[in-house]
Design an enzyme around this catalytic site. Structure first.
Site, PDB file in Angstrom:
ATOM      1  N   LEU A 119       0.872  -1.170   0.000  1.00 28.96           N
ATOM      2  CA  LEU A 119       0.000   0.000   0.000  1.00 28.96           C
ATOM      3  C   LEU A 119       0.912   1.223   0.000  1.00 28.96           C
ATOM      4  O   LEU A 119       1.954   1.214   0.675  1.00 28.96           O
ATOM      5  CB  LEU A 119      -0.891   0.039   1.254  1.00 28.96           C
ATOM      6  CG  LEU A 119      -2.095  -0.899   1.322  1.00 28.96           C
ATOM      7  CD1 LEU A 119      -2.760  -0.781   2.690  1.00 28.96           C
ATOM      8  CD2 LEU A 119      -3.096  -0.573   0.220  1.00 28.96           C
ATOM      9  N   ASP A 120       0.540   2.269  -0.726  1.00 25.22           N
ATOM     10  CA  ASP A 120       1.328   3.498  -0.703  1.00 25.22           C
ATOM     11  C   ASP A 120       1.465   3.996   0.730  1.00 25.22           C
ATOM     12  O   ASP A 120       0.591   3.756   1.565  1.00 25.22           O
ATOM     13  CB  ASP A 120       0.650   4.595  -1.530  1.00 25.22           C
ATOM     14  CG  ASP A 120       0.508   4.205  -2.991  1.00 25.22           C
ATOM     15  OD1 ASP A 120       1.358   3.453  -3.476  1.00 25.22           O
ATOM     16  OD2 ASP A 120      -0.457   4.668  -3.623  1.00 25.22           O
TER      17      ASP A 120
END
Length: 258
Positions: free
Chosen positions: A114-115
């Site tokens: 996930l960013d």
């Protein structure tokens, strides 16, 4: 070894004992499951109570749900907070995932990414094979995101997201999209997609004129974030673990029906 030089261990372990050891049910109930034809070994239904298997290599499922026979494997759900990078170390000194794995004796690593500025559901495990399969883009695990975006999103924009838009790296469409709320200059949009492309939700929403303000992943395949607070983790239940393993064992060509 026996007198004939034959090792009884080569014959494997009784299936009902394996099921009981894996926490599926008691030995007696496991025998009942076998007799009722609800247990498969390597895809074949087994109804003989004397059947023996090799837990290290054989794949077992009950009522179509995969069973993890290796009790050393651990599966953890983390609600990753914003500001944390999805890696076990970061050469730029940013906050990484180690603080969330320190309390587990096993060496855990993340399934996919996930960013840093995206929060939500991330799976941590020491099951390298499962992590590799589920993180591979060709596998196409379904994910559900809630995006808070700038501006008031219209039904026409929602339709455009599912119909498909063109990005720099090719066309993309959401499996599902729906408007949850629109107020005071922002909108909440729920997007379901199976693409593994980098920053795909942010790029899609920017492309339709609604840059993302906040983004959270609520679902990953069969797993739901539920009420797990940001920064907290928990082990997957037996049911969740079985659903994840079942997903990982399916043919990548099959489409999920989430």
């Amino acid at each position: 070894m026996t007198a004939e030089g034959h090792d009884p261990a080569d014959e494997g372990v009784r299936l009902q004992k394996v099921l009981a050891n894996a926490g599926v049910a008691s030995r007696r109930v496991s025998e009942q499951l076998i007799v009722e034809g609800r247990v498969r070994v390597n895809g074949e239904v087994v109804t003989e109570l004397g059947s023996r298997i090799h837990p290290e290599t054989d794949l077992v499922d009950v009522d179509g749900t995969a069973i993890q026979l290796d009790q050393s494997k651990r599966y953890v759900m983390l609600n990753k907070p914003t500001g944390v990078v999805s890696s076990m170390s970061d050469d730029r000194g940013r906050t990484d995932l180690r603080r969330f794995t320190a309390d587990y004796p096993e060496r855990l690593f993340n399934v996919g990414r996930l960013d840093a500025e995206t929060s939500g559901l991330l799976v941590l495990t020491n099951d390298g094979e499962l992590a590799h399969v589920l993180a591979h883009p060709s596998f196409g695990v379904t994910k559900v995101y809630i995006a808070k975006v700038e501006g008031r999103v219209t039904p026409q924009t929602i339709a455009k997201l599912t119909k498909g838009i063109e990005l720099d790296d090719g066309p993309i469409s959401a499996d599902k999209a729906r408007l949850l709320d629109a107020s005071a200059g922002t909108s909440l949009v729920e997007l379901t997609l199976h693409s593994g492309r980098n920053r795909i939700v942010r790029r899609m929403m920017a492309a339709v004129g609604h840059p993302v303000v906040e983004l959270v992943r609520r679902q990953f395949g069969p797993l739901h974030l539920g009420t797990l607070p940001a920064g907290r983790s928990r082990e997957l239940t037996k049911v969740e673990q079985g659903a994840l393993l079942t997903l990982a064992r399916r043919d990548p060509g099959d489409q999920e029906t989430e």
